[in-house]
Design a protein around this motif. Structure first.
Motif, PDB file in Angstrom:
ATOM      1  N   GLU A  29       0.826  -1.205   0.000  1.00 25.09           N
ATOM      2  CA  GLU A  29       0.000   0.000   0.000  1.00 25.09           C
ATOM      3  C   GLU A  29       0.861   1.256   0.000  1.00 25.09           C
ATOM      4  OE1 GLU A  29      -3.311  -0.012   2.707  1.00 25.09           O
ATOM      5  OE2 GLU A  29      -3.741  -2.115   2.263  1.00 25.09           O
ATOM      6  N   ASN A  30       2.071   1.155   0.500  1.00 28.77           N
ATOM      7  CA  ASN A  30       2.992   2.292   0.462  1.00 28.77           C
ATOM      8  C   ASN A  30       3.358   2.684  -0.971  1.00 28.77           C
ATOM      9  OD1 ASN A  30       3.081   2.346   3.258  1.00 28.77           O
ATOM     10  ND2 ASN A  30       4.931   1.099   3.362  1.00 28.77           N
ATOM     11  N   ASP A  31       3.225   1.745  -1.902  1.00 31.23           N
ATOM     12  CA  ASP A  31       3.555   2.014  -3.305  1.00 31.23           C
ATOM     13  C   ASP A  31       2.337   2.379  -4.153  1.00 31.23           C
ATOM     14  OD1 ASP A  31       6.315   1.778  -3.250  1.00 31.23           O
ATOM     15  OD2 ASP A  31       6.254  -0.395  -3.490  1.00 31.23           O
ATOM     16  N   PHE A  32       1.160   2.448  -3.546  1.00 28.26           N
ATOM     17  CA  PHE A  32      -0.034   2.748  -4.335  1.00 28.26           C
ATOM     18  C   PHE A  32      -0.002   4.143  -4.958  1.00 28.26           C
ATOM     19  CE2 PHE A  32      -3.390  -0.533  -2.790  1.00 28.26           C
ATOM     20  CZ  PHE A  32      -2.650  -1.529  -3.404  1.00 28.26           C
ATOM     21  N   LYS A  33       0.543   5.119  -4.271  1.00 27.43           N
ATOM     22  CA  LYS A  33       0.641   6.476  -4.856  1.00 27.43           C
ATOM     23  C   LYS A  33       1.532   6.448  -6.095  1.00 27.43           C
ATOM     24  CE  LYS A  33      -0.513  10.091  -1.598  1.00 27.43           C
ATOM     25  NZ  LYS A  33      -1.679  10.594  -2.262  1.00 27.43           N
ATOM     26  N   ARG A  34       2.653   5.750  -5.986  1.00 27.74           N
ATOM     27  CA  ARG A  34       3.551   5.606  -7.130  1.00 27.74           C
ATOM     28  C   ARG A  34       2.854   4.864  -8.269  1.00 27.74           C
ATOM     29  NH1 ARG A  34       7.551   6.868 -10.612  1.00 27.74           N
ATOM     30  NH2 ARG A  34       8.422   5.003 -11.530  1.00 27.74           N
ATOM     31  N   LEU A  35       2.166   3.775  -7.950  1.00 31.26           N
ATOM     32  CA  LEU A  35       1.443   3.005  -8.961  1.00 31.26           C
ATOM     33  C   LEU A  35       0.423   3.879  -9.675  1.00 31.26           C
ATOM     34  CD1 LEU A  35       0.963   0.215 -10.256  1.00 31.26           C
ATOM     35  CD2 LEU A  35      -0.708  -0.221  -8.444  1.00 31.26           C
ATOM     36  N   HIS A  36      -0.338   4.637  -8.906  1.00 28.67           N
ATOM     37  CA  HIS A  36      -1.325   5.536  -9.502  1.00 28.67           C
ATOM     38  C   HIS A  36      -0.648   6.529 -10.439  1.00 28.67           C
ATOM     39  CE1 HIS A  36      -3.709   9.280  -9.638  1.00 28.67           C
ATOM     40  NE2 HIS A  36      -4.699   8.427  -9.878  1.00 28.67           N
ATOM     41  N   SER A  37       0.461   7.103 -10.010  1.00 28.43           N
ATOM     42  CA  SER A  37       1.117   8.142 -10.816  1.00 28.43           C
ATOM     43  C   SER A  37       1.688   7.599 -12.121  1.00 28.43           C
ATOM     44  CB  SER A  37       2.210   8.858 -10.012  1.00 28.43           C
ATOM     45  OG  SER A  37       3.337   8.029  -9.857  1.00 28.43           O
ATOM     46  N   ILE A  38       2.163   6.341 -12.131  1.00 28.92           N
ATOM     47  CA  ILE A  38       2.719   5.818 -13.377  1.00 28.92           C
ATOM     48  C   ILE A  38       1.636   5.257 -14.310  1.00 28.92           C
ATOM     49  CG2 ILE A  38       5.055   5.445 -12.508  1.00 28.92           C
ATOM     50  CD1 ILE A  38       4.416   2.476 -12.162  1.00 28.92           C
ATOM     51  N   ILE A  39       0.511   4.821 -13.750  1.00 27.46           N
ATOM     52  CA  ILE A  39      -0.584   4.349 -14.610  1.00 27.46           C
ATOM     53  C   ILE A  39      -1.365   5.527 -15.179  1.00 27.46           C
ATOM     54  CG2 ILE A  39      -2.788   3.120 -14.669  1.00 27.46           C
ATOM     55  CD1 ILE A  39      -1.666   1.192 -12.604  1.00 27.46           C
ATOM     56  N   TYR A  40      -1.733   6.455 -14.307  1.00 29.63           N
ATOM     57  CA  TYR A  40      -2.612   7.553 -14.711  1.00 29.63           C
ATOM     58  C   TYR A  40      -1.802   8.811 -14.970  1.00 29.63           C
ATOM     59  CZ  TYR A  40      -6.072   4.223 -13.285  1.00 29.63           C
ATOM     60  OH  TYR A  40      -6.823   3.082 -13.182  1.00 29.63           O
ATOM     61  N   GLN A  41      -1.146   8.819 -16.132  1.00 32.91           N
ATOM     62  CA  GLN A  41      -0.288   9.931 -16.522  1.00 32.91           C
ATOM     63  C   GLN A  41      -1.049  10.976 -17.337  1.00 32.91           C
ATOM     64  OE1 GLN A  41       2.977   8.119 -18.650  1.00 32.91           O
ATOM     65  NE2 GLN A  41       3.091   6.468 -17.165  1.00 32.91           N
ATOM     66  N   GLY A  42      -2.362  10.873 -17.369  1.00 33.72           N
ATOM     67  CA  GLY A  42      -3.179  11.794 -18.151  1.00 33.72           C
ATOM     68  C   GLY A  42      -4.244  11.025 -18.902  1.00 33.72           C
ATOM     69  N   GLU A  43      -4.887  11.700 -19.814  1.00 30.77           N
ATOM     70  CA  GLU A  43      -6.004  11.091 -20.554  1.00 30.77           C
ATOM     71  C   GLU A  43      -5.545  10.017 -21.542  1.00 30.77           C
ATOM     72  OE1 GLU A  43      -9.213  11.514 -19.954  1.00 30.77           O
ATOM     73  OE2 GLU A  43      -8.765  12.946 -18.371  1.00 30.77           O
ATOM     74  N   SER A  44      -4.323  10.123 -22.061  1.00 32.39           N
ATOM     75  CA  SER A  44      -3.835   9.185 -23.064  1.00 32.39           C
ATOM     76  C   SER A  44      -2.354   8.862 -22.827  1.00 32.39           C
ATOM     77  CB  SER A  44      -4.036   9.775 -24.459  1.00 32.39           C
ATOM     78  OG  SER A  44      -3.620   8.870 -25.445  1.00 32.39           O
TER      79      SER A  44
END
Length: 195
Positions: A29-44
């Motif tokens: 769970e400590n890496d969830f912020k990082r995971l979110h940031s690399i997956i959701y880099q914008g709309e495309s």
């Protein structure tokens, strides 16, 4: 293997004399912020152009909704994080195409494009394939499906010993063009002979 253990492989990145460590482990769970940031880099994001872009399943989401909708998925035993020198860069996954007939498929995504074309994906896929055969002693085959537009994925699979087992022509329509679905696989005896 216990869940808190992890698998790793050290190798030298060509062109650099720097040792890079590829590790697969459960995403904390400590890496969830990082995971979110690399997956959701914008709309495309760039990674989505190669990972099944013909599916309209990518929707940008904020961190709170990501936790609500996706956290359980990424906590699954069938998902591991790809860590390169200790930093989360992608994920490997596996799913049953048909559990009754023991047909299992694996997948891989490196979300950070700075780590494409360096052999990291191939190494992660190699570790994951070994772990999958070890985790499921009844398996005789591990499969991987991609599309003909993702040449890098096809080369990675072939490089580590997967064989092209099927080509379903013109079933992936994307950017006004038809592509093929590419089915790869490796048998346990083939995989063990590669060690």
């Amino acid at each position: 293997m216990k869940e808190n253990n992890f698998l790793m492989f050290n190798f030298y990145f060509e062109g650099e004399k720097m040792k890079k460590e590829v590790t697969l482990k459960k995403i904390s769970e400590n890496d969830f912020k990082r995971l979110h940031s690399i997956i959701y880099q914008g709309e495309s994001p760039e990674w989505k152009k190669w990972d099944g872009p013909y599916f309209d399943d990518y929707k940008f989401t904020d961190y709170e909704n990501f936790l609500k909708d996706k956290a359980d998925f990424f906590k699954s035993d069938n998902i591991k994080g790809i860590y390169i020198d200790g930093i989360l860069m992608g994920t490997v996954s596996r799913y049953w195409e048909d559990r009754k007939t023991r047909w299992l498929e694996v997948g891989i995504v490196i979300y950070d494009s700075n780590y494409w074309y360096g052999g990291y994906g191939s190494e992660a896929l190699k570790i994951w394939t070994t772990k999958t055969f070890n985790d499921f002693s009844e398996l005789e085959h591990v499969g991987l499906t991609t599309w003909s537009g993702n040449i890098s994925m096809m080369k990675s699979a072939e490089k580590i010993g997967y064989k092209l087992e099927g080509r379903i022509r013109k079933v992936r329509y994307y950017m006004n063009e038809y592509f093929d679905s590419m089915k790869y696989g490796v048998l346990r005896e083939e995989w063990e002979s590669l060690k």
